[in-house]
Design an enzyme around this catalytic site. Structure first.
Site, short mmCIF file in Angstrom:
data_model
loop_
_atom_site.label_atom_id
_atom_site.label_comp_id
_atom_site.label_asym_id
_atom_site.label_seq_id
_atom_site.Cartn_x
_atom_site.Cartn_y
_atom_site.Cartn_z
N TRP A 67 0.82 -1.23 0.00
CA TRP A 67 0.00 0.00 0.00
C TRP A 67 0.85 1.27 0.00
O TRP A 67 0.30 2.37 -0.01
CB TRP A 67 -0.96 -0.02 1.20
CG TRP A 67 -2.30 -0.57 0.84
CD1 TRP A 67 -2.57 -1.45 -0.17
CD2 TRP A 67 -3.56 -0.28 1.45
NE1 TRP A 67 -3.91 -1.73 -0.22
CE2 TRP A 67 -4.54 -1.03 0.78
CE3 TRP A 67 -3.95 0.52 2.52
CZ2 TRP A 67 -5.90 -0.99 1.12
CZ3 TRP A 67 -5.30 0.56 2.87
CH2 TRP A 67 -6.25 -0.19 2.17
N HIS A 123 13.32 -2.48 -0.94
CA HIS A 123 12.50 -1.87 -2.00
C HIS A 123 13.29 -0.76 -2.69
O HIS A 123 14.02 -0.01 -2.04
CB HIS A 123 11.20 -1.31 -1.39
CG HIS A 123 10.17 -1.00 -2.42
ND1 HIS A 123 10.24 0.12 -3.21
CD2 HIS A 123 9.07 -1.69 -2.84
CE1 HIS A 123 9.22 0.12 -4.05
NE2 HIS A 123 8.49 -0.96 -3.86
N GLU A 150 11.68 -6.78 -8.96
CA GLU A 150 10.97 -5.55 -9.30
C GLU A 150 11.89 -4.64 -10.11
O GLU A 150 12.66 -3.85 -9.51
CB GLU A 150 10.55 -4.81 -8.03
CG GLU A 150 9.59 -5.56 -7.14
CD GLU A 150 8.70 -4.61 -6.34
OE1 GLU A 150 7.48 -4.71 -6.48
OE2 GLU A 150 9.22 -3.76 -5.62
N GLY A 199 5.42 1.67 -10.94
CA GLY A 199 4.58 2.87 -11.07
C GLY A 199 4.61 3.52 -12.44
O GLY A 199 4.14 4.65 -12.60
N SER A 204 3.95 -2.41 -11.72
CA SER A 204 2.82 -2.06 -12.59
C SER A 204 1.88 -3.22 -12.91
O SER A 204 1.25 -3.23 -13.97
CB SER A 204 3.32 -1.42 -13.89
OG SER A 204 3.91 -0.17 -13.62
N GLY A 251 1.62 -2.92 -6.21
CA GLY A 251 1.60 -1.62 -5.53
C GLY A 251 0.29 -0.90 -5.80
O GLY A 251 -0.75 -1.21 -5.21
N GLY A 252 0.33 0.06 -6.70
CA GLY A 252 -0.82 0.93 -6.99
C GLY A 252 -2.15 0.19 -7.11
O GLY A 252 -3.14 0.58 -6.48
C1 PEP Z 1 5.89 -1.60 -5.64
O1 PEP Z 1 6.04 -0.45 -5.25
O2 PEP Z 1 6.37 -2.56 -5.01
C2 PEP Z 1 5.10 -1.83 -6.85
C3 PEP Z 1 5.08 -3.01 -7.37
O3 PEP Z 1 4.42 -0.74 -7.32
P1 PEP Z 1 3.45 -0.64 -8.60
O4 PEP Z 1 2.64 -1.93 -8.68
O5 PEP Z 1 2.59 0.53 -8.34
O6 PEP Z 1 4.32 -0.49 -9.79
#
Ligand code: PEP
Length: 251
Positions: A12, A100, A169, A175, A212, A233-234
């Protein structure tokens, strides 16, 4: 869909008030309806301010809770604004996200991350260890080198490997709406798993993808069969979207 264990981790980030908890009812009901899906693991990582409330909310629901970071110090001490692994564990949280890229970008280096992983495991938290290359590193074809470096240094002298999930990641996908091509992702995940098995002595490495992930691209991403789940994430901040991602992957 296969019977493989699938992790869905909701990060979150810096989002949410106490009133945001109402939106979790949908996910709790979804989890209840899918009680038999034992290989479905849902983990929520809200900001520190909501950890206790999330643990309470998820009581009896088979949804786990995790923090988004912790101090490298195991004992109580002066660093104002810091929270250590034992404080997180005392709330009955099970997981913590470490390494992260948004933390690395603020100066967190591999040595600190290594200490954090060690402290988290000592305090019986499971670790979601994030690794990934930047767009520049990708363009220079340095992805493998960067990942090896992050894994080698982050996991230096770490035991309890069964309590570590790796989250690949790519920094350029967080994002941004960009995701790797399935064949590229498949190759990177295989590379990570082979390294973890052969060099790091992981018996059964689990690797998630994050960056994403959305209801729109999950039908493609789920085809990467060597993945063990997703760090979202988002899209996880909206329960309907998060459930959609799980449904499209798992059911
Ligand atoms: C994250 O911040 O770990 C992430 C996966 O973000 P998003 O899904 O928004 O790209």
């Amino acid at each position: 869909m296969t019977n493989k264990l699938r992790y869905f981790v909701a990060n979150w980030k810096m989002y949410g008030h106490l009133r945001s908890l109402n939106s979790l009812n949908k996910v709790i009901n979804f989890r209840k309806k899918n009680k038999k899906a034992k290989n479905l693991k849902i983990i929520y990582c809200p900001p520190f301010t909501l950890l206790h409330a999330f643990v309470q909310k998820f009581k009896n629901s088979n949804i786990k809770t995790g923090a988004q970071n912790c101090s490298f110090l195991s004992s109580f001490g002066p660093p104002t604004g810091s929270i250590n692994a034992s404080m997180i564990k005392s709330l009955k949280c099970d997981y913590v996200i470490l390494g992260h890229s948004e933390k690395r970008a603020k100066g967190e280096n591999d040595k600190i991350i290594n200490k954090k992983i060690s402290s988290a495991l000592k305090n019986n938290l499971k670790v979601i260890f994030c690794i990934g290359e930047t767009i520049l590193q990708k363009r220079k074809k340095m992805t493998k080198k960067i990942l090896l470096n992050q894994l080698n240094k982050g996991l230096h002298k770490i035991k309890k490997k069964e309590n570590i999930l790796i989250a690949y990641e790519p920094v350029w996908s967080i994002g941004t709406g960009l995701v790797p091509k399935c064949e590229d992702l498949n190759r990177v995940i295989s590379f990570i798993k082979i390294f973890l098995r052969n060099k790091m002595k992981f018996k059964n490495p689990k690797v998630l993808y994050g960056g994403s992930v959305s209801p729109q691209n999950i039908s493609l991403l789920r085809k990467v069969l060597n993945l063990d789940g997703f760090l979202v994430g988002g899209s996880s901040q909206n329960s309907k979207k998060f459930i959609d991602i799980i449904k499209k992957t798992f059911i």
